[in-house]
Scaffold this motif. Structure first.
Motif, short mmCIF file in Angstrom:
data_model
loop_
_atom_site.label_atom_id
_atom_site.label_comp_id
_atom_site.label_asym_id
_atom_site.label_seq_id
_atom_site.Cartn_x
_atom_site.Cartn_y
_atom_site.Cartn_z
N UNK A 76 0.79 -1.39 -0.01
CA UNK A 76 -0.35 -0.11 0.35
C UNK A 76 1.31 1.79 -0.25
N UNK A 77 1.95 1.28 1.18
CA UNK A 77 2.53 2.53 0.79
C UNK A 77 3.23 2.31 -0.86
N UNK A 78 4.31 1.57 -1.08
CA UNK A 78 4.92 1.70 -2.86
C UNK A 78 3.74 2.27 -3.44
N UNK A 79 2.31 1.42 -3.55
CA UNK A 79 1.35 2.04 -3.88
C UNK A 79 0.96 3.74 -4.19
N UNK A 80 1.02 4.04 -2.59
CA UNK A 80 1.13 5.40 -2.58
C UNK A 80 1.65 6.55 -3.68
N UNK A 81 2.41 5.36 -3.37
CA UNK A 81 3.47 6.60 -4.18
C UNK A 81 4.00 6.91 -5.43
N UNK A 82 3.18 5.23 -5.86
CA UNK A 82 3.84 4.86 -6.68
C UNK A 82 2.04 5.79 -8.05
N UNK A 83 1.32 6.06 -7.44
CA UNK A 83 0.00 6.11 -8.07
C UNK A 83 -0.22 8.09 -7.94
N UNK A 84 0.52 8.53 -6.76
CA UNK A 84 0.36 9.29 -6.56
C UNK A 84 1.17 10.08 -7.19
N UNK A 85 2.20 9.93 -7.50
CA UNK A 85 3.43 11.13 -7.79
C UNK A 85 4.67 10.37 -8.48
N UNK A 86 4.15 8.88 -8.85
CA UNK A 86 4.80 8.29 -9.48
C UNK A 86 6.68 8.11 -9.42
N UNK A 87 6.48 7.83 -8.33
CA UNK A 87 7.90 8.13 -7.87
C UNK A 87 8.45 6.51 -7.22
N UNK A 88 9.16 6.40 -7.40
CA UNK A 88 9.49 4.87 -6.42
C UNK A 88 10.51 5.25 -5.84
N UNK A 89 10.86 4.94 -4.77
CA UNK A 89 12.02 5.07 -3.75
C UNK A 89 12.97 4.19 -3.87
N UNK A 90 13.69 5.36 -3.28
CA UNK A 90 15.39 4.45 -2.75
C UNK A 90 15.25 3.62 -1.76
N UNK A 91 14.41 4.24 -0.69
CA UNK A 91 14.32 3.12 0.24
C UNK A 91 13.31 3.69 0.87
N UNK A 92 12.74 2.55 1.57
CA UNK A 92 11.25 2.79 1.65
C UNK A 92 11.40 1.66 3.91
N UNK A 93 11.04 3.00 4.53
CA UNK A 93 10.89 2.44 6.04
C UNK A 93 10.33 3.00 7.14
N UNK A 94 9.04 1.61 7.17
CA UNK A 94 8.54 2.13 8.19
C UNK A 94 8.41 2.79 10.03
N UNK A 95 7.70 3.60 10.11
CA UNK A 95 7.83 4.83 10.74
C UNK A 95 7.87 4.15 12.06
N UNK A 96 6.06 4.34 11.99
CA UNK A 96 5.58 3.78 13.36
C UNK A 96 3.86 4.20 12.86
N UNK A 97 3.20 3.53 13.68
CA UNK A 97 1.68 3.84 13.50
C UNK A 97 0.64 4.97 14.52
N UNK A 98 0.11 6.02 13.93
CA UNK A 98 -0.54 6.67 15.64
C UNK A 98 -2.18 6.52 15.35
N UNK A 99 -2.52 6.24 16.40
CA UNK A 99 -4.28 6.03 16.31
C UNK A 99 -5.20 6.96 17.33
N UNK A 100 -5.57 7.50 17.47
CA UNK A 100 -6.39 7.89 18.07
C UNK A 100 -7.72 8.66 17.28
N UNK A 101 -8.75 9.00 18.28
CA UNK A 101 -10.34 8.56 18.22
C UNK A 101 -10.65 11.12 17.27
N UNK A 102 -9.37 11.53 17.32
CA UNK A 102 -10.07 13.29 17.37
C UNK A 102 -8.81 13.42 15.90
N UNK A 103 -7.61 12.17 15.72
CA UNK A 103 -6.56 13.30 14.43
C UNK A 103 -7.72 12.69 12.83
#
Lengths: 231, 231
Positions: free
Chosen positions: A58-85
């Motif tokens: 999904x991350x690769x798709x986000x970059x490829x479909x929206x920006x036609x970019x293929x990253x040289x490096x891709x790393x998951x940072x974290x997940x943020x979740x709450x009721x107000x964001x």
DNA sequence: ATAATAGTGTCTGTGAGACATTATGTA
DNA sequence: TACATAATGTCTCACAGACACTATTAT
């Protein structure tokens, strides 16, 4: 069990270096509500209907479909979740740090790179808690840059010490001794992560530069030093 | 937009040391399908109906409600998501590494600590991709243990060098020189992360041990060394 | 020649590795 | 006394910091 009422998305903090070796952030004009028309991080919703086999995909798709970019490096940072964001309700964002080579052609009406510093200083507001995601991704990059070869992914495959030095300093936000970097490059060379092409690059004036080539063993791996560059 | 069809959960990889300084993993007998009755990681679903204000809160709730445990250390490791990890469909698991002090009283019919090694060797099978989560959490712990004071969170507040040494070795999976650890503790002391209580502990035989006290400045912070323990 | 840029050499300090030595208790 | 365990001391090595020095080009 009914489907859970939670909005899950993948967002991308994509960075590159501008011609002055300053970090730039990829932003996209939101096509839909909420915050339609505002500049924001590129991202996609993940759910059973999307075809992604995994979050990474999904991350690769986000970059490829929206920006036609293929990253040289891709790393998951974290997940943020709450009721107000997200005004729509409880939501999750799994966000990735993406490093892309310089001068990627992406300028367009609703897609551009902006100076990261502007964003961090709040002079270029982002919707949701995207500023927070950018901060965390930037901190991840900075902390990895002091003990790994990660910043090399911001460069072209062929690079010079001067370029590498600028990349490390941009990531860390602190000056780095060129002798230290040379030593580290020498170690990376002896372990096969980079190699001396033998070519030389002639700057406007001065002595020609050695041209190195970044050849990571496993795609997107990082060379790890056993010491931090002491700040 | 309808609610997204994705199952989001928070799972906990809770570790502690047994009396022989071996890591143990907290597992819970699943009360519901799928995999009802099997031992698995404790976890909770996150969705708009649960009262959690954030992912962190959901993680704390998972530990508190299912095991009445309050971790000394809690860190998000990563989020794994794909279409096949849960038979119910596309699912996400944000999983946390939790470190709890030794001898926490949790033994019960459907809750227990099992040797981590047994799990890693596949001799104690876990449902879903929980083994994968456990591996990643274990690797995170190991990698942090070589350049930080994280293993101290596996100990009681008052501890001896011998206990700390065992904790570091259990996390790293490699022997560590006691002189190296003593040096690091001395540095942590001078920065206020631990202090010499002045008390002594008398082992069965031999010279009495200095008793240290772990006093992390900010709750759950970690002291970071600027070098790795070279392996 | 001068300036600019690249690259090397040297000295110091820190902290880990390895291991010997000393200290302090029990049996 | 013998033994076990804790704690210290010493020597070496790798590598970062700092900075001087040399090398190679353009103007």
């Amino acid at each position: 069990m009914s489907s859970a009422e939670v909005l899950a998305s993948v967002d991308i903090v994509a960075l590159r270096l501008d011609c002055e070796a300053q970090l730039e952030l990829l932003v996209l004009r939101r096509p839909r509500a909420p915050f339609a028309g505002q500049w924001a991080l590129p991202g996609v919703l993940v759910n059973g209907r999307s075809a992604d086999v995994s979050l990474e995909a999904a991350a690769a798709r986000a970059l490829a479909s929206k920006a036609r970019l293929q990253p040289a490096y891709l790393e998951q940072v974290a997940t943020l979740g709450n009721a107000v964001r997200d005004p729509r309700g409880w939501s999750l964002s799994t966000f990735y740090l993406a490093l892309v080579p310089p001068q990627a052609q992406v300028e367009g009406e609703d897609l551009r790179f902006v100076p990261l510093a502007e964003v961090l200083q709040g002079r270029l507001p982002l919707p949701f808690d995207h500023l927070h995601l950018v901060r965390q991704a930037g901190e991840r990059l900075a902390s990895k840059a002091v003990y790994s070869g990660v910043p090399l992914y911001l460069l072209e495959e062929h690079f010079t010490v001067t370029e590498a030095l600028a990349a490390f300093q941009a990531c860390i936000g602190q000056p780095v001794q060129h002798t230290t970097l040379r030593g580290r490059l020498e170690r990376m060379k002896s372990e096969g992560w980079i190699l001396d092409t033998g070519e030389k690059n002639q700057p406007r004036r001065g002595r020609p530069q050695t041209v190195w080539r970044h050849t990571p063993r496993q795609s997107q791996g990082v060379f790890t030093f056993d010491r931090s560059v002491l700040i």
